[in-house]
Design a protein around this motif. Structure first.
Motif, PDB file in Angstrom:
ATOM      1  N   THR A 222       0.823  -1.215   0.000  1.00 29.94           N
ATOM      2  CA  THR A 222       0.000   0.000   0.000  1.00 29.94           C
ATOM      3  C   THR A 222       0.855   1.262   0.000  1.00 29.94           C
ATOM      4  N   ALA A 223       2.168   1.096  -0.255  1.00 30.80           N
ATOM      5  CA  ALA A 223       3.084   2.233  -0.119  1.00 30.80           C
ATOM      6  C   ALA A 223       2.588   3.492  -0.826  1.00 30.80           C
ATOM      7  N   ASP A 224       1.977   3.328  -2.023  1.00 32.13           N
ATOM      8  CA  ASP A 224       1.542   4.500  -2.788  1.00 32.13           C
ATOM      9  C   ASP A 224       0.133   4.953  -2.424  1.00 32.13           C
ATOM     10  N   LEU A 225      -0.487   4.263  -1.490  1.00 36.25           N
ATOM     11  CA  LEU A 225      -1.873   4.585  -1.144  1.00 36.25           C
ATOM     12  C   LEU A 225      -1.911   5.542   0.053  1.00 36.25           C
ATOM     13  N   HIS A 226      -2.531   6.703  -0.145  1.00 39.18           N
ATOM     14  CA  HIS A 226      -2.628   7.692   0.934  1.00 39.18           C
ATOM     15  C   HIS A 226      -4.088   8.055   1.114  1.00 39.18           C
ATOM     16  N   PRO A 227      -4.794   7.281   1.945  1.00 39.00           N
ATOM     17  CA  PRO A 227      -6.249   7.430   2.039  1.00 39.00           C
ATOM     18  C   PRO A 227      -6.692   8.811   2.520  1.00 39.00           C
ATOM     19  N   GLN A 228      -7.689   9.367   1.817  1.00 44.47           N
ATOM     20  CA  GLN A 228      -8.396  10.557   2.278  1.00 44.47           C
ATOM     21  C   GLN A 228      -9.777  10.077   2.700  1.00 44.47           C
ATOM     22  N   VAL A 229     -10.076  10.204   3.979  1.00 44.51           N
ATOM     23  CA  VAL A 229     -11.339   9.673   4.481  1.00 44.51           C
ATOM     24  C   VAL A 229     -12.105  10.763   5.220  1.00 44.51           C
ATOM     25  N   ASP A 230     -13.381  10.910   4.883  1.00 39.08           N
ATOM     26  CA  ASP A 230     -14.276  11.753   5.677  1.00 39.08           C
ATOM     27  C   ASP A 230     -14.638  10.928   6.914  1.00 39.08           C
ATOM     28  N   GLU A 231     -13.948  11.232   8.019  1.00 37.97           N
ATOM     29  CA  GLU A 231     -14.075  10.367   9.192  1.00 37.97           C
ATOM     30  C   GLU A 231     -15.463  10.445   9.820  1.00 37.97           C
ATOM     31  N   ALA A 232     -16.052  11.637   9.807  1.00 39.78           N
ATOM     32  CA  ALA A 232     -17.369  11.791  10.434  1.00 39.78           C
ATOM     33  C   ALA A 232     -18.409  10.902   9.741  1.00 39.78           C
ATOM     34  N   ALA A 233     -18.248  10.706   8.422  1.00 40.22           N
ATOM     35  CA  ALA A 233     -19.201   9.884   7.675  1.00 40.22           C
ATOM     36  C   ALA A 233     -18.630   8.509   7.353  1.00 40.22           C
ATOM     37  N   CYS A 234     -17.357   8.299   7.671  1.00 45.47           N
ATOM     38  CA  CYS A 234     -16.646   7.064   7.319  1.00 45.47           C
ATOM     39  C   CYS A 234     -16.762   6.784   5.813  1.00 45.47           C
ATOM     40  N   GLN A 235     -16.451   7.799   5.007  1.00 40.11           N
ATOM     41  CA  GLN A 235     -16.528   7.657   3.545  1.00 40.11           C
ATOM     42  C   GLN A 235     -15.185   7.957   2.904  1.00 40.11           C
TER      43      GLN A 235
END
Ligand SMILES: [Zn+2]
Length: 349
Positions: A222-235
């Motif tokens: 996952t080295a190139d994966l940098h998740p952007q997550v809307d934490e309040a909605a878990c999306q």
């Protein structure tokens, strides 16, 4: 510390007397499930430590000076564990979810812990078993990846607690080395310095991906994966991770619930290395940490190790059994237990 007792039930008896404020023989018999004479012997052994005998009335009393605060039974177990580690030549660390909790990682045991960590999923009526399953990636991919993306970020950002450092120091002193068997997918043993070739992740790793269409059997980092997550909605925000070969949706290489398509290749290779290492060692000491009965993979493994002749030290805050004669069971959290065993070990040297 009271005088070194010869009877293995001494500290059990000591604890039973103090807990109930009861010096009676029948109380000891019931609590320790022992015979009359054994209870008589134990009460005599406790004389001068927690008990005193009044000869003129032939009555027994708890001494006013008795140390009620130190848990000697626990201290003795920690000392026994330290002695085993001090004399071991090879070590197996078998770790479950309880190992991660002390680093501040959420515990998904029971719906309560899961909903505390992911309230947005609770509002959507999703439980851990539903979101951590292959159909979630088909039906609600942004939510499924919101959950795993958040976890990936969290595990990356979290430092392994001090207990990992204690274990790593024990690894260094083993003549035949050490191997880790873990159901945790957080990669924290490697982060704490354990060599990749000495870790078996029986449920996979969140730091690896696989294709949901099973096009090639490839597993990639996952080295190139940098998740952007809307934490309040878990999306998940933005483009979802895809398989570089066929373009289908990618998923974590983690064993989920009812997961018939988990790619176990990498985990099986690790298992082969573990088996080869086990063949080259004689009955390594096993330290099992935070492995509950609910997900029994780790416990099944330690049971097989015991059948092969290994001694077992079990650290488990909630599911230790104090009467198990086949193992040293320590009812503490992972970090505290490891640090306190290390204190005994350091004192022995
Ligand atoms: Zn593919």
């Amino acid at each position: 510390m009271p005088k070194t007792p010869h009877d293995p039930l001494y500290y059990h008896a000591r604890r039973a007397v103090l807990h109930a404020n009861d010096t009676g023989i029948s109380h000891l018999q019931r609590r320790l499930r022992i015979g009359y004479q054994h209870a008589i012997d134990l009460r005599h052994a406790l004389r001068g430590d927690v008990l005193e005998h009044q000869a003129d009335t032939d009555t027994w009393h708890i001494r006013a000076e008795a140390d009620r605060h130190t848990d000697f039974l626990l201290e003795e177990k920690l000392a026994q564990a330290a002695r085993l580690i001090g004399s071991a030549k090879a070590l197996v660390i078998a770790a479950g979810a309880g190992m991660g909790i002390d680093s501040g990682l959420p515990d998904f045991r029971g719906d309560e812990g899961f909903l505390r960590a992911y309230p947005a999923l609770g509002r959507q009526g999703l439980c851990f078993q539903t979101i951590a399953s292959p159909p979630a990636f088909e039906q609600v991919p942004l939510t499924a990846w919101g959950f795993y993306g958040h976890r990936l970020n969290l595990y990356r950002a979290t430092a392994p607690h001090a207990g990992f450092g204690v274990l790593h120091a024990w690894d260094q002193r083993m003549a035949q080395g050490c191997f880790v068997f873990t159901s945790n997918v957080d990669g924290h043993f490697q982060k704490a310095g354990f060599p990749t070739a000495r870790v078996h992740e029986c449920h996979g790793s969140i730091h690896r991906l696989q294709c949901t269409a099973h096009c090639s059997g490839e597993i990639w980092p996952t080295a190139d994966l940098h998740p952007q997550v809307d934490e309040a909605a878990c999306q998940w925000q933005g483009e979802l991770p895809h398989c570089p070969r066929c373009g289908a949706l990618a998923r974590p290489n983690v064993l989920m619930f009812d997961d018939w398509h988990w790619n176990a290749t990498r985990s099986q290779q690790q298992r082969m290395l573990l088996d080869m290492w086990l063949d080259s060692t004689t009955a390594p000491l096993v330290i099992e940490i935070g492995a509950g009965r609910a997900v029994p993979t780790v416990r099944n493994f330690t049971r097989r190790m015991q059948q092969r002749g290994s001694a077992l030290v079990r650290i488990n805050l909630r599911e230790a059994s104090i009467h198990n004669p086949d193992a040293i069971e320590i009812a503490l959290g992972a970090r505290e237990a490891l640090e306190r065993i290390q204190q005994h070990l350091a004192a022995d040297i």
